[in-house]
Design an enzyme around this catalytic site. Structure first.
Site, PDB file in Angstrom:
ATOM      1  N   GLU A 148      68.636  35.660  96.923  1.00 44.84           N
ATOM      2  CA  GLU A 148      69.303  36.654  97.781  1.00 44.84           C
ATOM      3  C   GLU A 148      69.462  37.878  96.893  1.00 44.84           C
ATOM      4  O   GLU A 148      70.373  37.945  96.077  1.00 44.84           O
ATOM      5  CB  GLU A 148      70.678  36.150  98.219  1.00 44.84           C
ATOM      6  CG  GLU A 148      70.700  34.766  98.857  1.00 44.84           C
ATOM      7  CD  GLU A 148      70.128  34.740 100.257  1.00 44.84           C
ATOM      8  OE1 GLU A 148      70.058  35.812 100.892  1.00 44.84           O
ATOM      9  OE2 GLU A 148      69.748  33.658 100.707  1.00 44.84           O
ATOM     10  N   CYS A 169      75.068  44.644  99.008  1.00 47.05           N
ATOM     11  CA  CYS A 169      73.604  44.481  99.018  1.00 47.05           C
ATOM     12  C   CYS A 169      73.002  44.974 100.330  1.00 47.05           C
ATOM     13  O   CYS A 169      71.909  45.517 100.350  1.00 47.05           O
ATOM     14  CB  CYS A 169      73.251  43.027  98.790  1.00 47.05           C
ATOM     15  SG  CYS A 169      74.094  41.925  99.932  1.00 47.05           S
TER      16      CYS A 169
HETATM   17  P1  NAD Z   1      72.956  40.380  88.426  1.00 43.80           P
HETATM   18  O1  NAD Z   1      71.584  40.073  88.854  1.00 43.80           O
HETATM   19  O2  NAD Z   1      73.162  41.190  87.221  1.00 43.80           O
HETATM   20  O3  NAD Z   1      73.782  39.027  88.191  1.00 43.80           O
HETATM   21  C1  NAD Z   1      73.871  38.021  89.185  1.00 43.80           C
HETATM   22  C2  NAD Z   1      74.202  36.709  88.521  1.00 43.80           C
HETATM   23  O4  NAD Z   1      73.080  36.303  87.737  1.00 43.80           O
HETATM   24  C3  NAD Z   1      75.395  36.760  87.574  1.00 43.80           C
HETATM   25  O5  NAD Z   1      76.163  35.587  87.719  1.00 43.80           O
HETATM   26  C4  NAD Z   1      74.725  36.801  86.213  1.00 43.80           C
HETATM   27  O6  NAD Z   1      75.531  36.275  85.176  1.00 43.80           O
HETATM   28  C5  NAD Z   1      73.510  35.927  86.443  1.00 43.80           C
HETATM   29  N1  NAD Z   1      72.394  36.142  85.496  1.00 43.80           N
HETATM   30  C6  NAD Z   1      72.101  37.255  84.784  1.00 43.80           C
HETATM   31  N2  NAD Z   1      71.002  37.054  84.019  1.00 43.80           N
HETATM   32  C7  NAD Z   1      70.587  35.787  84.268  1.00 43.80           C
HETATM   33  C8  NAD Z   1      69.496  34.985  83.797  1.00 43.80           C
HETATM   34  N3  NAD Z   1      68.608  35.463  82.932  1.00 43.80           N
HETATM   35  N4  NAD Z   1      69.357  33.747  84.274  1.00 43.80           N
HETATM   36  C9  NAD Z   1      70.228  33.255  85.181  1.00 43.80           C
HETATM   37  N5  NAD Z   1      71.286  33.941  85.642  1.00 43.80           N
HETATM   38  C10 NAD Z   1      71.460  35.201  85.201  1.00 43.80           C
HETATM   39  O7  NAD Z   1      73.614  41.028  89.704  1.00 43.80           O
HETATM   40  P2  NAD Z   1      75.043  41.646  89.867  1.00 43.80           P
HETATM   41  O8  NAD Z   1      75.064  42.923  89.121  1.00 43.80           O
HETATM   42  O9  NAD Z   1      76.093  40.621  89.588  1.00 43.80           O
HETATM   43  O10 NAD Z   1      75.061  41.904  91.451  1.00 43.80           O
HETATM   44  C11 NAD Z   1      74.475  43.003  92.019  1.00 43.80           C
HETATM   45  C12 NAD Z   1      73.132  42.672  92.634  1.00 43.80           C
HETATM   46  O11 NAD Z   1      73.249  41.585  93.532  1.00 43.80           O
HETATM   47  C13 NAD Z   1      72.582  43.809  93.473  1.00 43.80           C
HETATM   48  O12 NAD Z   1      71.202  43.967  93.249  1.00 43.80           O
HETATM   49  C14 NAD Z   1      72.820  43.348  94.904  1.00 43.80           C
HETATM   50  O13 NAD Z   1      71.979  43.925  95.863  1.00 43.80           O
HETATM   51  C15 NAD Z   1      72.610  41.898  94.780  1.00 43.80           C
HETATM   52  N6  NAD Z   1      73.248  41.182  95.887  1.00 43.80           N
HETATM   53  C16 NAD Z   1      72.472  40.602  96.857  1.00 43.80           C
HETATM   54  C17 NAD Z   1      73.061  39.942  97.925  1.00 43.80           C
HETATM   55  C18 NAD Z   1      72.245  39.257  98.996  1.00 43.80           C
HETATM   56  O14 NAD Z   1      72.806  38.448  99.726  1.00 43.80           O
HETATM   57  N7  NAD Z   1      70.976  39.518  99.120  1.00 43.80           N
HETATM   58  C19 NAD Z   1      74.453  39.900  98.022  1.00 43.80           C
HETATM   59  C20 NAD Z   1      75.201  40.513  97.032  1.00 43.80           C
HETATM   60  C21 NAD Z   1      74.596  41.143  95.960  1.00 43.80           C
END
Ligand code: NAD
Length: 477
Positions: free
Chosen positions: A245, A279
């Site tokens: 997502e 998002c």
């Molecule tokens: P992010 O991708 O930086 O982090 C998301 C999660 O992934 C965090 O828990 C982080 O610790 C973890 N993570 C980071 N690196 C990782 C790795 N190498 N391996 C595994 N896990 C890892 O995102 P964010 O800054 O927390 O959130 C913002 C993003 O999320 C935006 O792009 C937004 O559009 C997206 N988002 C999407 C939805 C949806 O339903 N499509 C909903 C909310 C947010």
């Protein structure tokens, strides 16, 4: 100061294997608001082992047993929801009315829809002499972001529990408090030991280890495109299911027959909710070119009406989540100015009179070209771009000219025309004239991911399909 130094593993609050902590910063004050423990690989092993062990029993429970647990969770959540809302305000800066309103409402909504979906979900379906069974996929790793923290946790944990899966949750390092209280809710509700486990920590260590772990059957990630890709790479060698997502750059089309001022004002205000960190935000507002002047006037007025300040006070918009996020938003605003987009509201820096905290100005660019960086990349802040279109075909072409395909919005008087436009948009979730439904599947096309969450659709992510051919029919009475 909050101190959440224990992890929830195998039905108990336990100390980390190695003592390592990280401060959590309140984005409104830039001060430390608390501390969490950071899990190590040894903690990941313990949590996955507990989930694996519990799977044998939990996967065999009946619908009724799981329903009983979900109802208990609902009751406990209701007791703690305001506390969760306050934690959300502190961890990611949502204004109190939003944290204790829509944020916790989304969590509660997903609990309620999961309960309803579980009552009738077709775990078994007999087609002739073939029995189709939907069985729990196994141990699930859940990796969640900070922007709507309760929503994202609930939308994964509830369907996984309902379908008989066991799990390890890794909440975001920036916003870990609400998930910690949610874990307390599950504990109090009596989730059997090992069924739900939670580790706090970094994506690079905990998220990566869970994604690659051979004993994990599914990873569900809500986050950025870059992290979604990393996780899919890490998961590939063990052929686990990866539900992504990811981000968006969603188009909000206002049709020519619509009340322009009203709709543009609504779209502008909507963009600023949660400081634009949504998002599915309608971050590209598409209006007929001939009505651009009208749209600019309405957007200016609406952006100016968005009050910004202390999330504990009575303001519409709080800060963005972190210093990094603040810097990213500023960088995009500068890019927009350099690209020659017309800045009609907001702009660089903090709002007047605010000297501290990661507060941005509600910012709107008009006469934007869809080829500009600010129209193509996800800013994830309170920045709206307004793009003019010639006719409906042009509007649809602009909307679809994006790497993303998460959400979309179509507003107009003629319902049939709205439907027709929505059908041609390459995006997973479209709201027509403000439509909202907890039971509708939520997820994206293209680089917005492959998952579908919410309601019954969320259940399908957590089940394997088994076909039993030559199934013996039940004896006739
Ligand atoms: P992010 O991708 O930086 O982090 C998301 C999660 O992934 C965090 O828990 C982080 O610790 C973890 N993570 C980071 N690196 C990782 C790795 N190498 N391996 C595994 N896990 C890892 O995102 P964010 O800054 O927390 O959130 C913002 C993003 O999320 C935006 O792009 C937004 O559009 C997206 N988002 C999407 C939805 C949806 O339903 N499509 C909903 C909310 C947010």
């Amino acid at each position: 100061m909050r101190e959440y130094l224990k992890f929830y593993i195998d039905g108990q609050w336990v100390d980390p294997v190695e003592a390592k902590t990280s401060n959590v910063i309140n984005p409104a004050t830039e001060e430390v608001s608390g501390r969490i423990s950071m899990a190590s690989l040894a903690d990941v092993e313990k949590a996955v082992a507990a989930a694996r062990k519990a799977f044998a029993g939990w996967s065999q429970t009946t619908r009724e047993q799981r329903l009983e647990l979900l109802l208990a969770i609902q009751a406990e959540y209701a007791k703690r929801q305001n506390e969760i809302g306050e934690a959300i305000t502190e961890e990611m800066g949502a204004p109190n009315a939003l944290g204790c309103g829509f944020h916790i409402g989304l969590g509660g909504g997903h609990i309620a829809t999961a309960i309803e979906a579980l009552k009738t979900f077709p775990f078994e379906e007999l087609r002739g002499q073939t029995m189709i069974r939907r069985e729990p996929i196994g141990v699930c790793a859940m990796i969640t972001p900070w922007n709507w923290p309760m929503n994202q946790v609930a939308v994964k944990v509830l369907p996984a529990l309902a379908t008989g899966c066991t799990m390890v949750l890794k909440p975001p390092q920036l916003a870990p408090y609400s998930a910690q209280i949610f874990a307390e809710v599950l504990d109090k509700a009596g989730v059997p030991k090992g069924v739900f486990n939670m580790l706090q920590g970094s994506g690079a260590v905990v998220g990566a280890a869970l994604s690659a772990h051979p004993q994990v059957d599914l990873v569900s990630i809500t986050g950025s495109e870059a992290v979604g890709v990393e996780i899919a790479r890490a998961a590939a060698p063990t052929v686990k299911r990866v539900c992504q997502e990811l981000g968006g750059k969603s188009a909000f089309i206002v049709l020519d027959d619509a009340d322009m001022a009203k709709n543009v004002a609504g779209a502008t205000g909507g963009m600023m909710i949660n400081s634009g960190q949504t998002c599915s935000a309608g971050s590209r507002l598409l209006v007929p070119k001939k009505r651009m002047a009208e749209a600019i006037a309405a957007a200016k007025e609406a952006a100016a009406a968005v009050t910004v300040g202390d999330p504990k006070g009575n303001f519409a918009m709080g800060p963005v989540v972190s210093k990094n996020q603040f810097n990213e938003v500023q960088r995009y605003i500068e890019i927009g100015i350099k690209e020659g987009a017309e800045l009609i509201a907001g702009g660089p820096g903090r709002p007047d009179g605010i000297g501290k905290g990661y507060f941005c100005k509600p910012t709107v660019f008009a006469n934007v070209d869809n080829k500009m960086v600010i129209a193509r990349e996800e800013v994830f802040g309170p920045v709206l771009v307004i793009i003019g279109y010639d006719d409906i075909d042009d509007a649809i072409a602009i909307a679809n000219d994006s790497d993303f395909g998460l959400a979309g919005y179509v507003n107009g008087i003629d319902g049939e025309q709205c439907n027709a436009v929505a059908k041609r948009m390459r995006t997973g979730w479209i709201s027509i004239n403000g439509g909202f439904d907890f039971n509708a599947p939520f997820g994206g096309m293209k680089r917005s991911g492959n998952g579908r969450e919410w309601g019954e659709f969320g259940f399908h992510e957590y089940v394997e399909i088994k076909a039993m051919l030559g199934y013996a029919p039940a004896p006739q009475a």
